[in-house]
Design a protein around this motif. Structure first.
Motif, PDB file in Angstrom:
ATOM      1  N   VAL A 171      73.704 112.348 150.250  1.00 56.04           N
ATOM      2  CA  VAL A 171      73.879 113.280 150.143  1.00 56.04           C
ATOM      3  C   VAL A 171      72.664 114.201 149.273  1.00 56.04           C
ATOM      4  O   VAL A 171      72.524 113.632 148.029  1.00 56.04           O
ATOM      5  N   TYR A 172      72.242 114.910 149.493  1.00 61.25           N
ATOM      6  CA  TYR A 172      71.141 115.439 148.564  1.00 61.25           C
ATOM      7  C   TYR A 172      71.137 116.553 148.239  1.00 61.25           C
ATOM      8  O   TYR A 172      71.778 117.883 148.809  1.00 61.25           O
ATOM      9  N   HIS A 173      70.928 116.923 146.327  1.00 63.95           N
ATOM     10  CA  HIS A 173      70.965 118.062 146.053  1.00 63.95           C
ATOM     11  C   HIS A 173      69.917 118.571 145.485  1.00 63.95           C
ATOM     12  O   HIS A 173      68.762 117.797 144.839  1.00 63.95           O
ATOM     13  N   CYS A 174      69.764 120.014 145.086  1.00 68.71           N
ATOM     14  CA  CYS A 174      68.904 120.665 144.581  1.00 68.71           C
ATOM     15  C   CYS A 174      69.317 121.044 143.614  1.00 68.71           C
ATOM     16  O   CYS A 174      70.767 121.373 143.277  1.00 68.71           O
ATOM     17  N   ALA A 175      68.194 120.724 142.429  1.00 69.32           N
ATOM     18  CA  ALA A 175      69.221 121.186 141.241  1.00 69.32           C
ATOM     19  C   ALA A 175      68.682 121.956 140.301  1.00 69.32           C
ATOM     20  O   ALA A 175      66.822 121.518 140.289  1.00 69.32           O
ATOM     21  N   ALA A 176      68.761 123.444 139.661  1.00 70.53           N
ATOM     22  CA  ALA A 176      67.693 123.702 138.746  1.00 70.53           C
ATOM     23  C   ALA A 176      67.754 123.578 136.910  1.00 70.53           C
ATOM     24  O   ALA A 176      68.833 123.626 136.733  1.00 70.53           O
ATOM     25  N   THR A 177      66.704 123.698 136.319  1.00 75.42           N
ATOM     26  CA  THR A 177      66.652 123.361 134.781  1.00 75.42           C
ATOM     27  C   THR A 177      65.563 124.856 134.342  1.00 75.42           C
ATOM     28  O   THR A 177      65.076 124.963 134.294  1.00 75.42           O
ATOM     29  N   HIS A 178      65.773 124.326 133.331  1.00 70.98           N
ATOM     30  CA  HIS A 178      65.078 124.828 131.952  1.00 70.98           C
ATOM     31  C   HIS A 178      63.990 124.482 131.953  1.00 70.98           C
ATOM     32  O   HIS A 178      63.264 125.165 131.825  1.00 70.98           O
ATOM     33  N   TRP A 179      63.906 123.045 131.838  1.00 73.98           N
ATOM     34  CA  TRP A 179      62.944 122.237 131.734  1.00 73.98           C
ATOM     35  C   TRP A 179      61.306 122.109 132.275  1.00 73.98           C
ATOM     36  O   TRP A 179      61.502 123.262 133.017  1.00 73.98           O
ATOM     37  N   THR A 180      60.922 122.813 131.981  1.00 71.12           N
ATOM     38  CA  THR A 180      58.993 122.588 132.689  1.00 71.12           C
ATOM     39  C   THR A 180      58.720 121.949 133.148  1.00 71.12           C
ATOM     40  O   THR A 180      57.404 121.663 133.527  1.00 71.12           O
ATOM     41  N   GLY A 181      58.847 120.455 132.511  1.00 72.11           N
ATOM     42  CA  GLY A 181      58.359 119.112 132.507  1.00 72.11           C
ATOM     43  C   GLY A 181      59.285 118.802 133.830  1.00 72.11           C
ATOM     44  O   GLY A 181      59.917 118.942 134.366  1.00 72.11           O
ATOM     45  N   THR A 182      58.593 116.885 134.278  1.00 73.84           N
ATOM     46  CA  THR A 182      59.728 116.467 135.219  1.00 73.84           C
ATOM     47  C   THR A 182      60.371 115.714 134.583  1.00 73.84           C
ATOM     48  O   THR A 182      60.512 115.156 133.793  1.00 73.84           O
ATOM     49  N   THR A 183      62.398 116.435 134.749  1.00 75.04           N
ATOM     50  CA  THR A 183      62.734 115.429 133.901  1.00 75.04           C
ATOM     51  C   THR A 183      64.195 114.556 135.237  1.00 75.04           C
ATOM     52  O   THR A 183      64.375 115.399 135.902  1.00 75.04           O
ATOM     53  N   ALA A 184      63.814 113.504 135.446  1.00 70.61           N
ATOM     54  CA  ALA A 184      64.985 112.687 136.498  1.00 70.61           C
ATOM     55  C   ALA A 184      66.826 112.894 135.950  1.00 70.61           C
ATOM     56  O   ALA A 184      67.081 111.862 136.248  1.00 70.61           O
ATOM     57  N   ILE A 188      64.172 129.404 134.744  1.00 74.41           N
ATOM     58  CA  ILE A 188      63.817 127.926 135.297  1.00 74.41           C
ATOM     59  C   ILE A 188      61.970 127.395 135.226  1.00 74.41           C
ATOM     60  O   ILE A 188      61.196 128.371 135.670  1.00 74.41           O
ATOM     61  N   GLY A 189      62.714 126.273 134.940  1.00 73.68           N
ATOM     62  CA  GLY A 189      61.635 125.792 134.696  1.00 73.68           C
ATOM     63  C   GLY A 189      60.932 124.578 135.989  1.00 73.68           C
ATOM     64  O   GLY A 189      59.736 124.668 135.692  1.00 73.68           O
ATOM     65  N   ALA A 190      62.028 123.909 136.136  1.00 73.80           N
ATOM     66  CA  ALA A 190      61.806 123.120 137.538  1.00 73.80           C
ATOM     67  C   ALA A 190      62.582 122.765 138.504  1.00 73.80           C
ATOM     68  O   ALA A 190      64.466 123.102 137.985  1.00 73.80           O
ATOM     69  N   VAL A 191      62.259 122.455 139.524  1.00 70.90           N
ATOM     70  CA  VAL A 191      63.719 122.529 140.948  1.00 70.90           C
ATOM     71  C   VAL A 191      63.008 121.044 141.002  1.00 70.90           C
ATOM     72  O   VAL A 191      62.187 120.578 141.520  1.00 70.90           O
ATOM     73  N   GLY A 192      64.284 120.197 140.774  1.00 72.30           N
ATOM     74  CA  GLY A 192      64.814 119.248 140.961  1.00 72.30           C
ATOM     75  C   GLY A 192      65.313 118.333 142.574  1.00 72.30           C
ATOM     76  O   GLY A 192      66.621 119.202 142.899  1.00 72.30           O
ATOM     77  N   TRP A 193      64.969 117.713 142.797  1.00 72.08           N
ATOM     78  CA  TRP A 193      66.275 116.950 144.388  1.00 72.08           C
ATOM     79  C   TRP A 193      66.479 115.343 144.105  1.00 72.08           C
ATOM     80  O   TRP A 193      65.885 114.768 143.511  1.00 72.08           O
ATOM     81  N   PHE A 194      67.755 115.939 144.122  1.00 72.58           N
ATOM     82  CA  PHE A 194      68.879 113.931 143.407  1.00 72.58           C
ATOM     83  C   PHE A 194      69.389 114.037 144.891  1.00 72.58           C
ATOM     84  O   PHE A 194      69.217 114.794 145.862  1.00 72.58           O
ATOM     85  N   ARG A 195      69.694 112.376 144.781  1.00 72.21           N
ATOM     86  CA  ARG A 195      70.142 111.731 145.871  1.00 72.21           C
ATOM     87  C   ARG A 195      71.426 110.609 146.137  1.00 72.21           C
ATOM     88  O   ARG A 195      71.214 110.445 144.820  1.00 72.21           O
ATOM     89  N   GLN A 196      72.152 111.142 146.440  1.00 69.24           N
ATOM     90  CA  GLN A 196      73.129 109.732 146.502  1.00 69.24           C
ATOM     91  C   GLN A 196      73.378 108.943 147.542  1.00 69.24           C
ATOM     92  O   GLN A 196      74.310 109.644 148.718  1.00 69.24           O
ATOM     93  N   SER A 238      56.651 127.670 137.767  1.00 65.65           N
ATOM     94  CA  SER A 238      55.564 128.252 137.669  1.00 65.65           C
ATOM     95  C   SER A 238      53.865 128.244 137.975  1.00 65.65           C
ATOM     96  O   SER A 238      53.529 128.268 139.164  1.00 65.65           O
ATOM     97  N   SER A 239      54.080 125.940 138.464  1.00 64.62           N
ATOM     98  CA  SER A 239      52.942 125.983 138.634  1.00 64.62           C
ATOM     99  C   SER A 239      52.305 125.502 139.686  1.00 64.62           C
ATOM    100  O   SER A 239      51.385 125.611 140.418  1.00 64.62           O
ATOM    101  N   GLY A 240      53.920 125.235 140.425  1.00 63.58           N
ATOM    102  CA  GLY A 240      54.057 124.334 141.155  1.00 63.58           C
ATOM    103  C   GLY A 240      53.643 122.512 141.347  1.00 63.58           C
ATOM    104  O   GLY A 240      53.389 122.228 142.475  1.00 63.58           O
ATOM    105  N   GLY A 241      53.301 122.178 140.551  1.00 62.99           N
ATOM    106  CA  GLY A 241      52.840 120.704 140.219  1.00 62.99           C
ATOM    107  C   GLY A 241      54.445 120.057 140.718  1.00 62.99           C
ATOM    108  O   GLY A 241      55.600 120.162 140.768  1.00 62.99           O
ATOM    109  N   THR A 242      54.077 118.769 141.257  1.00 61.71           N
ATOM    110  CA  THR A 242      54.915 118.503 142.151  1.00 61.71           C
ATOM    111  C   THR A 242      55.330 116.643 140.688  1.00 61.71           C
ATOM    112  O   THR A 242      53.853 116.525 140.847  1.00 61.71           O
TER     113      THR A 242
END
Length: 124
Positions: A93-106, A31-39, A54-58
């Motif tokens: 509706v809020y979803h969390c999601a995980a990605t391999h990407w370590t940067g910010t991706t929407a 996992i590189g990052a965890v994101g939150w999406f909503r609809q 890893s870094s905790g950057g948000t």
């Protein structure tokens, strides 16, 4: 297999706060990052923000900046979405999601692992 289990959410009044949790199991090494999406009803899915594993950057999107905060507890493999000063437009509706990407991706397609979603209803 990475699994995301969400908790929190519910019905609140405008101005209230809620905290959503996203528990991650099945291994976090990829996992590189965890994101939150909503609809929201009748609207397209919106990227709320993300946290680098890893870094905790948000990063949070402008529409929630100053009101929503993303944090994590790496020891427990949990990511949180703290939502303050909620307004009616935050109903979704809020979803969390995980990605391999370590940067910010929407881009939702870059998140292979998703939580089941949790409803947040904000009334006036």
């Amino acid at each position: 297999q990475v699994q995301l289990v969400q908790s929190g959410g519910g019905a609140v009044q405008a101005g209230d706060s809620l905290k959503l949790s996203c528990s991650i199991s099945g291994g976090t090494s990829g996992i590189g990052a965890v994101g939150w999406f909503r609809q929201a009803p009748g609207k397209e899915q919106e990227f709320v923000g993300s946290i680098r594993w890893s870094s905790g950057g948000t990063y949070v999107t402008d529409s929630v900046k100053g009101r929503f905060t993303i944090s994590r507890n790496n020891a427990k493999n949990v990511v949180y979405l703290q939502m303050d000063s909620l307004n009616i437009e935050d109903t979704a509706v809020y979803h969390c999601a995980a990605t391999h990407w370590t940067g910010t991706t929407a881009i939702s397609e870059q998140y292979p692992w998703w939580g089941h979603g949790t409803q947040v209803n904000v009334s006036s």
